[in-house]
Motif scaffolding. Structure first.
Motif, PDB file in Angstrom:
ATOM      1  N   GLU A   3     -33.319  -7.354   0.748  1.00  0.00           N
ATOM      2  CA  GLU A   3     -32.824  -6.220  -0.056  1.00  0.00           C
ATOM      3  C   GLU A   3     -34.005  -5.404  -0.578  1.00  0.00           C
ATOM      4  OE1 GLU A   3     -29.967  -5.258  -3.951  1.00  0.00           O
ATOM      5  OE2 GLU A   3     -30.607  -7.316  -3.523  1.00  0.00           O
ATOM      6  N   VAL A   4     -33.902  -4.098  -0.466  1.00  0.00           N
ATOM      7  CA  VAL A   4     -34.903  -3.178  -1.000  1.00  0.00           C
ATOM      8  C   VAL A   4     -34.173  -2.184  -1.891  1.00  0.00           C
ATOM      9  CG1 VAL A   4     -36.659  -1.452  -0.470  1.00  0.00           C
ATOM     10  CG2 VAL A   4     -36.386  -3.438   1.025  1.00  0.00           C
ATOM     11  N   VAL A   5     -34.613  -2.078  -3.144  1.00  0.00           N
ATOM     12  CA  VAL A   5     -33.921  -1.247  -4.128  1.00  0.00           C
ATOM     13  C   VAL A   5     -34.727   0.025  -4.376  1.00  0.00           C
ATOM     14  CG1 VAL A   5     -32.998  -1.135  -6.466  1.00  0.00           C
ATOM     15  CG2 VAL A   5     -32.962  -3.306  -5.210  1.00  0.00           C
ATOM     16  N   PRO A   6     -34.166   1.204  -4.091  1.00  0.00           N
ATOM     17  CA  PRO A   6     -34.868   2.458  -4.381  1.00  0.00           C
ATOM     18  C   PRO A   6     -34.875   2.726  -5.883  1.00  0.00           C
ATOM     19  CG  PRO A   6     -32.668   2.924  -3.565  1.00  0.00           C
ATOM     20  CD  PRO A   6     -32.854   1.436  -3.442  1.00  0.00           C
ATOM     21  N   THR A   7     -35.880   3.420  -6.350  1.00  0.00           N
ATOM     22  CA  THR A   7     -35.971   3.800  -7.761  1.00  0.00           C
ATOM     23  C   THR A   7     -36.252   5.300  -7.846  1.00  0.00           C
ATOM     24  OG1 THR A   7     -38.373   3.522  -7.995  1.00  0.00           O
ATOM     25  CG2 THR A   7     -37.007   1.541  -8.226  1.00  0.00           C
ATOM     26  N   CYS A  52     -43.532  -4.100  -5.310  1.00  0.00           N
ATOM     27  CA  CYS A  52     -43.119  -2.717  -5.064  1.00  0.00           C
ATOM     28  C   CYS A  52     -43.793  -2.189  -3.801  1.00  0.00           C
ATOM     29  CB  CYS A  52     -43.491  -1.827  -6.251  1.00  0.00           C
ATOM     30  SG  CYS A  52     -42.855  -2.411  -7.835  1.00  0.00           S
ATOM     31  N   CYS A  53     -43.082  -1.326  -3.105  1.00  0.00           N
ATOM     32  CA  CYS A  53     -43.639  -0.703  -1.917  1.00  0.00           C
ATOM     33  C   CYS A  53     -43.259   0.781  -1.913  1.00  0.00           C
ATOM     34  CB  CYS A  53     -43.134  -1.386  -0.641  1.00  0.00           C
ATOM     35  SG  CYS A  53     -41.336  -1.460  -0.497  1.00  0.00           S
ATOM     36  N   GLY A  54     -43.865   1.538  -1.025  1.00  0.00           N
ATOM     37  CA  GLY A  54     -43.607   2.971  -0.949  1.00  0.00           C
ATOM     38  C   GLY A  54     -44.860   3.718  -0.533  1.00  0.00           C
ATOM     39  N   GLU A  95     -40.733   7.903  -3.105  1.00  0.00           N
ATOM     40  CA  GLU A  95     -40.180   7.068  -4.169  1.00  0.00           C
ATOM     41  C   GLU A  95     -40.678   5.630  -4.040  1.00  0.00           C
ATOM     42  OE1 GLU A  95     -35.977   5.705  -2.052  1.00  0.00           O
ATOM     43  OE2 GLU A  95     -35.945   7.192  -3.663  1.00  0.00           O
ATOM     44  N   GLN A 154     -40.100   1.716  -4.169  1.00  0.00           N
ATOM     45  CA  GLN A 154     -39.011   0.788  -3.912  1.00  0.00           C
ATOM     46  C   GLN A 154     -39.385  -0.605  -4.389  1.00  0.00           C
ATOM     47  OE1 GLN A 154     -38.861   1.406   0.356  1.00  0.00           O
ATOM     48  NE2 GLN A 154     -37.113   2.798   0.170  1.00  0.00           N
ATOM     49  N   ARG A 213     -38.986  -4.424  -3.719  1.00  0.00           N
ATOM     50  CA  ARG A 213     -38.635  -5.281  -2.588  1.00  0.00           C
ATOM     51  C   ARG A 213     -38.400  -6.724  -3.004  1.00  0.00           C
ATOM     52  NH1 ARG A 213     -40.881  -8.596   0.793  1.00  0.00           N
ATOM     53  NH2 ARG A 213     -42.947  -8.423  -0.134  1.00  0.00           N
TER      54      ARG A 213
END
Length: 334
Positions: free
Chosen positions: A149-153, A235-237, A242, A244, A246
């Motif tokens: 699951e990867v959650v956008p912010t 966190c990644c991006g 944005e 994300q 992870r």
């Protein structure tokens, strides 16, 4: 002072008190105000007030699972706020006697909230089945997100130097991790709230922001062995895009850097919920960071001491083997 407060509030209409005064107070202020007099205590113990404060502070508590657990607490949301705010900072556990540990609860409920500049960007509730065969003997580890699951912010990766960006996240990305025991009806916030470290992973180059709380573990002779709950947000991006999230996980480690098992971790958490000191962490997070760095230094020293002992044992073993070989050769030559 208490008499003046009671007299003043007795002259006000209840609707004015509830609508224009009490609803403007945060949880800490409301709790302090409740102790002013018996009248203010009665006014400040209404569950609707505490429900509003808890949900505003921890949006994850809107989840039906969390709501159900809270409904079973003695004073519902007021009990939860008392247990979960402020964070569990540090405590020393002194057992009264050789009593056997209580059986682990069937499950633990984690309510996790991540904020950026005080605005929630991620909220999750996780159920952890503590009776599964793999949980008790393996490392105490709880993942807030589902696998892959990867959650956008709404957070944007700024175009700034890497050190500045890491410091920015350390200062502005905060986290709350409330662990609830539905069996004992207790809870504790095991996050330092403010980050104690922000760094790049050496291989993936993803950003890892960490939060930590030190607490007492098992007794070792006359001393109490300390353990540390560490929450890591990965966190990644890309720059300009944005950010994300992870990975968000909670682990428990001892002061030698070793793993704390699920069985041991549950017992430690249960003791912390009942005996732990709730202490307000300074706004700049200096004290929490100092504790984390002190624990890390202790961990390094113990690891180095273990390496030296292992090296000494290896040398002794080699010497004994060499002497045994010489003795064998000598006896064989007779």
């Amino acid at each position: 002072m208490a008499h003046k407060t009671s007299t003043m509030f007795a002259t006000l209409h209840p609707d004015i008190i509830h609508t224009h005064i009490l609803t403007r107070l945060d949880g800490a202020t409301l709790a302090s105000f409740a102790s002013a007099s018996s009248l203010t205590h009665r006014l400040c113990t209404q569950q609707q007030l505490w429900r509003r404060i808890c949900i505003a502070t921890w949006p994850s508590l809107l989840n039906p699972t969390a709501s159900h657990v809270i409904s079973t607490l003695p004073n519902t949301h007021r009990s939860l706020f008392s247990d979960a705010f402020p964070s569990l900072h540090h405590f020393s556990f002194l057992p009264r006697g050789p009593s056997p540990p209580s059986p682990p609860p069937p499950e633990l409920i984690s309510a996790v909230d991540v904020y950026y500049k005080g605005i929630p960007v991620l909220s999750r509730v996780k159920r952890t089945d503590t009776q599964k065969n793999w949980f008790l003997p393996s490392q105490f580890w709880v993942d807030a997100l589902e696998p892959n699951e990867v959650v956008p912010t709404t957070v944007k990766f700024a175009r700034r130097k890497d050190e500045e960006w890491l410091k920015h996240l350390e200062d502005n990305l905060t986290l709350s991790w409330i662990v609830m025991d539905p069996t004992r009806k207790r809870a504790a916030n095991v996050s330092s709230r403010r980050a104690v470290s922000a760094q790049r992973h050496w291989l993936t180059r993803e950003v890892e922001v960490m939060y930590a709380a030190v607490m007492a573990g098992e007794r070792q002779g006359a001393a109490t062995e300390m353990v540390q709950c560490v929450v890591k947000v990965t966190c990644c991006g890309k720059v300009g895009g944005e950010m994300q999230v992870r990975e968000v996980n909670l682990v428990m480690e001892d002061c030698e850097g070793g793993q704390v098992s699920g069985k041991e971790g549950v017992v430690i958490l249960q003791r912390a919920m009942e005996n732990g000191e709730r202490k307000r962490v300074e706004l700049d997070g200096v004290e929490a960071k100092e504790r984390f760095e002190k624990f890390t230094r202790l961990m390094r020293r113990k690891r180095e001491s273990m390496r030296k002992r292992e090296k000494a044992r290896d040398l002794v073993s080699m010497l004994l083997a060499f002497l045994a070989c010489l003795l064998f050769c000598f006896l064989a030559g007779l």
